[in-house]
Design a protein around this motif. Sequence first.
Motif, PDB file in Angstrom:
ATOM      1  N   ASP A  21       1.718  -1.256   0.217  1.00 12.48           N
ATOM      2  CA  ASP A  21       0.151   0.028  -0.159  1.00 12.48           C
ATOM      3  C   ASP A  21       0.925   1.354  -0.156  1.00 12.48           C
ATOM      4  O   ASP A  21       1.472   1.791   0.748  1.00 12.48           O
ATOM      5  N   THR A  22       0.569   2.037  -0.801  1.00  9.23           N
ATOM      6  CA  THR A  22       1.884   3.069  -1.271  1.00  9.23           C
ATOM      7  C   THR A  22       1.644   3.666  -0.461  1.00  9.23           C
ATOM      8  O   THR A  22       2.879   4.494   0.690  1.00  9.23           O
ATOM      9  N   GLU A  23       0.198   3.856  -0.056  1.00 10.56           N
ATOM     10  CA  GLU A  23      -0.046   5.654   2.065  1.00 10.56           C
ATOM     11  C   GLU A  23       0.550   5.128   2.489  1.00 10.56           C
ATOM     12  O   GLU A  23       0.925   5.638   3.911  1.00 10.56           O
ATOM     13  N   LEU A  24       1.242   3.128   2.831  1.00 12.60           N
ATOM     14  CA  LEU A  24       0.889   3.158   4.092  1.00 12.60           C
ATOM     15  C   LEU A  24       2.416   3.987   4.511  1.00 12.60           C
ATOM     16  O   LEU A  24       2.775   4.185   5.780  1.00 12.60           O
ATOM     17  N   ASP A  34      -1.311  -1.963  11.066  1.00 16.66           N
ATOM     18  CA  ASP A  34      -0.549  -2.568  11.819  1.00 16.66           C
ATOM     19  C   ASP A  34      -0.311  -2.388  13.338  1.00 16.66           C
ATOM     20  O   ASP A  34      -0.387  -1.001  13.736  1.00 16.66           O
ATOM     21  N   VAL A  35       0.073  -2.943  13.891  1.00 14.03           N
ATOM     22  CA  VAL A  35       0.447  -3.369  14.924  1.00 14.03           C
ATOM     23  C   VAL A  35       2.314  -3.339  15.491  1.00 14.03           C
ATOM     24  O   VAL A  35       2.445  -4.552  15.138  1.00 14.03           O
ATOM     25  N   ARG A  36       2.600  -2.523  16.172  1.00 10.84           N
ATOM     26  CA  ARG A  36       3.902  -2.646  16.728  1.00 10.84           C
ATOM     27  C   ARG A  36       3.834  -3.112  17.785  1.00 10.84           C
ATOM     28  O   ARG A  36       3.983  -1.906  19.242  1.00 10.84           O
ATOM     29  N   LEU A  37       5.037  -3.587  18.637  1.00 10.80           N
ATOM     30  CA  LEU A  37       5.539  -4.320  19.702  1.00 10.80           C
ATOM     31  C   LEU A  37       7.070  -4.178  19.320  1.00 10.80           C
ATOM     32  O   LEU A  37       8.053  -4.745  18.800  1.00 10.80           O
ATOM     33  N   THR A  38       8.187  -3.460  20.851  1.00  8.44           N
ATOM     34  CA  THR A  38       8.985  -3.287  20.889  1.00  8.44           C
ATOM     35  C   THR A  38       8.973  -3.786  22.392  1.00  8.44           C
ATOM     36  O   THR A  38       8.794  -3.377  23.590  1.00  8.44           O
ATOM     37  N   GLU A  61      11.826  -4.510  26.080  1.00 11.73           N
ATOM     38  CA  GLU A  61      13.006  -3.573  26.631  1.00 11.73           C
ATOM     39  C   GLU A  61      13.949  -3.694  25.865  1.00 11.73           C
ATOM     40  O   GLU A  61      14.965  -2.283  25.933  1.00 11.73           O
ATOM     41  N   ASP A  62      15.119  -4.896  25.192  1.00 12.41           N
ATOM     42  CA  ASP A  62      16.303  -4.563  24.315  1.00 12.41           C
ATOM     43  C   ASP A  62      16.245  -4.180  23.355  1.00 12.41           C
ATOM     44  O   ASP A  62      17.145  -4.557  22.247  1.00 12.41           O
ATOM     45  N   GLY A  63      15.292  -3.591  22.719  1.00 11.57           N
ATOM     46  CA  GLY A  63      14.798  -3.117  21.297  1.00 11.57           C
ATOM     47  C   GLY A  63      14.880  -3.802  20.661  1.00 11.57           C
ATOM     48  O   GLY A  63      14.143  -3.405  19.316  1.00 11.57           O
ATOM     49  N   TYR A  64      14.348  -5.031  20.211  1.00 12.00           N
ATOM     50  CA  TYR A  64      13.518  -6.010  19.612  1.00 12.00           C
ATOM     51  C   TYR A  64      12.049  -5.736  19.313  1.00 12.00           C
ATOM     52  O   TYR A  64      11.222  -5.121  20.040  1.00 12.00           O
ATOM     53  N   SER A  65      11.370  -5.536  17.876  1.00 14.46           N
ATOM     54  CA  SER A  65      10.063  -5.034  16.921  1.00 14.46           C
ATOM     55  C   SER A  65      10.161  -6.179  17.026  1.00 14.46           C
ATOM     56  O   SER A  65      10.827  -6.319  16.080  1.00 14.46           O
ATOM     57  N   THR A  66       8.321  -5.758  16.091  1.00 15.33           N
ATOM     58  CA  THR A  66       7.684  -6.550  15.708  1.00 15.33           C
ATOM     59  C   THR A  66       6.429  -6.345  15.566  1.00 15.33           C
ATOM     60  O   THR A  66       5.727  -5.858  16.662  1.00 15.33           O
ATOM     61  N   GLN A  67       6.040  -6.510  14.679  1.00 12.32           N
ATOM     62  CA  GLN A  67       4.912  -6.127  14.329  1.00 12.32           C
ATOM     63  C   GLN A  67       4.093  -6.990  13.071  1.00 12.32           C
ATOM     64  O   GLN A  67       3.963  -8.113  12.604  1.00 12.32           O
ATOM     65  N   ARG A  68       2.477  -6.919  13.515  1.00 15.37           N
ATOM     66  CA  ARG A  68       1.321  -7.457  12.671  1.00 15.37           C
ATOM     67  C   ARG A  68       0.326  -6.975  12.789  1.00 15.37           C
ATOM     68  O   ARG A  68       0.228  -5.293  12.707  1.00 15.37           O
ATOM     69  N   SER A  69      -0.418  -7.539  11.452  1.00 23.02           N
ATOM     70  CA  SER A  69      -1.421  -6.612  10.991  1.00 23.02           C
ATOM     71  C   SER A  69      -3.039  -7.516  11.393  1.00 23.02           C
ATOM     72  O   SER A  69      -3.308  -8.355  11.873  1.00 23.02           O
ATOM     73  N   LEU A  72       0.548   1.949  16.781  1.00 18.91           N
ATOM     74  CA  LEU A  72       0.045   1.311  15.473  1.00 18.91           C
ATOM     75  C   LEU A  72      -0.257   2.265  14.613  1.00 18.91           C
ATOM     76  O   LEU A  72       0.319   3.107  14.747  1.00 18.91           O
ATOM     77  N   ARG A  73      -0.689   1.863  13.495  1.00 19.74           N
ATOM     78  CA  ARG A  73      -0.495   2.634  12.095  1.00 19.74           C
ATOM     79  C   ARG A  73      -1.162   2.636  10.974  1.00 19.74           C
ATOM     80  O   ARG A  73      -2.006   0.626  11.245  1.00 19.74           O
ATOM     81  N   GLY A  74      -2.763   3.138  10.455  1.00 17.74           N
ATOM     82  CA  GLY A  74      -2.987   2.706   9.623  1.00 17.74           C
ATOM     83  C   GLY A  74      -4.605   4.190   9.501  1.00 17.74           C
ATOM     84  O   GLY A  74      -3.756   4.887   9.996  1.00 17.74           O
ATOM     85  N   PRO A  75      -5.558   3.928   8.925  1.00 12.62           N
ATOM     86  CA  PRO A  75      -5.925   2.613   8.416  1.00 12.62           C
ATOM     87  C   PRO A  75      -5.325   2.364   7.384  1.00 12.62           C
ATOM     88  O   PRO A  75      -4.603   3.076   6.443  1.00 12.62           O
ATOM     89  N   VAL A  76      -5.209   0.930   6.555  1.00 11.90           N
ATOM     90  CA  VAL A  76      -4.071   0.257   5.959  1.00 11.90           C
ATOM     91  C   VAL A  76      -5.119  -0.729   4.590  1.00 11.90           C
ATOM     92  O   VAL A  76      -6.217  -1.417   5.224  1.00 11.90           O
ATOM     93  N   GLY A  77      -5.273  -0.331   3.388  1.00  8.65           N
ATOM     94  CA  GLY A  77      -5.757  -1.602   2.582  1.00  8.65           C
ATOM     95  C   GLY A  77      -6.905  -0.599   1.719  1.00  8.65           C
ATOM     96  O   GLY A  77      -7.374   0.082   2.297  1.00  8.65           O
TER      97      GLY A  77
END
Length: 265
Positions: free
Chosen positions: A9-12, A52-56, A58-66, A119-124
């Motif tokens: 999604d280009t606006e993402l 999109d939801v992002r979790l980070t 304490e050690d800086g590791y980050s992951t995200q899911r939609s 989080l960021r959005g809306p997407v799609g």
Amino acid sequence: MTSTDTSPDTELYALPWMVGTLVARTAETPTAMTLELDVPGWRGALAGQHVDVRLTAEDGYSTQRSYSLASAGTMGLPGVPPDPALHDSRIALTVQVVDDGEVSPYLTEDLQVGDEIELRGPVGHWFVWQPADPHPVQLIGGGSGLVPLMSMLRTRRLAGSTAPFRLVVSVRTPTDAIYADELETLGGDVGITRVWTREGPDGWTGRVGRVDAAQLEAVCFPPDERAHVFVCGPTPFVESVADTLVDLGHDPERIRTERFGPTGP
């Protein structure tokens, strides 16, 4: 086979990360939780979009899911100004726990009222329904694939739309059925077909098994009514249903699909 929106999604890339605060938790099933979040600066959404939801850590590791939005889409509703500052800042996500998942167990078990997530959005813009569209709408969901379809149903009710809607929702057992009570309230206005793939409710005398061609032909809008069709669920479910609809004569251009796997939609 119908196409699905798999291109970036280009606006993402222009969407900012926002902070949402959990204000309510509602257990839908033993393994699914609806999370209501207050998101200052939320600009509204179309029915069927996701975030999109992002979790980070304490050690800086980050992951995200939609995750698909379960709340009604307020963009494009009659009487709702387009000014983002005037949109309701609350959104709802219904999260299904994924075995060995990184994000879903935290969201459903550890996240508590007052906690914050990014989080960021809306997407799609592919898998969306516009409330001004009067054409019939056929919704088909497998498991938690009902979530974005529920956004469409809630948007329809909020907008006062009279577009004909039908829903086919397939789940394993009644214990796995999300939004069960709310769907009961829609039964008089929306044609709802329940499909139980493993076990029906007490007293159930209908069939038990997967959605098949005969059932889709019997309960869906016929091809000549040219309904918009939205299919969401696990990849095998979506591919089987979409292919079957095409075989039954539905226009592939009117079938939109969204699928999810172990890491989310």
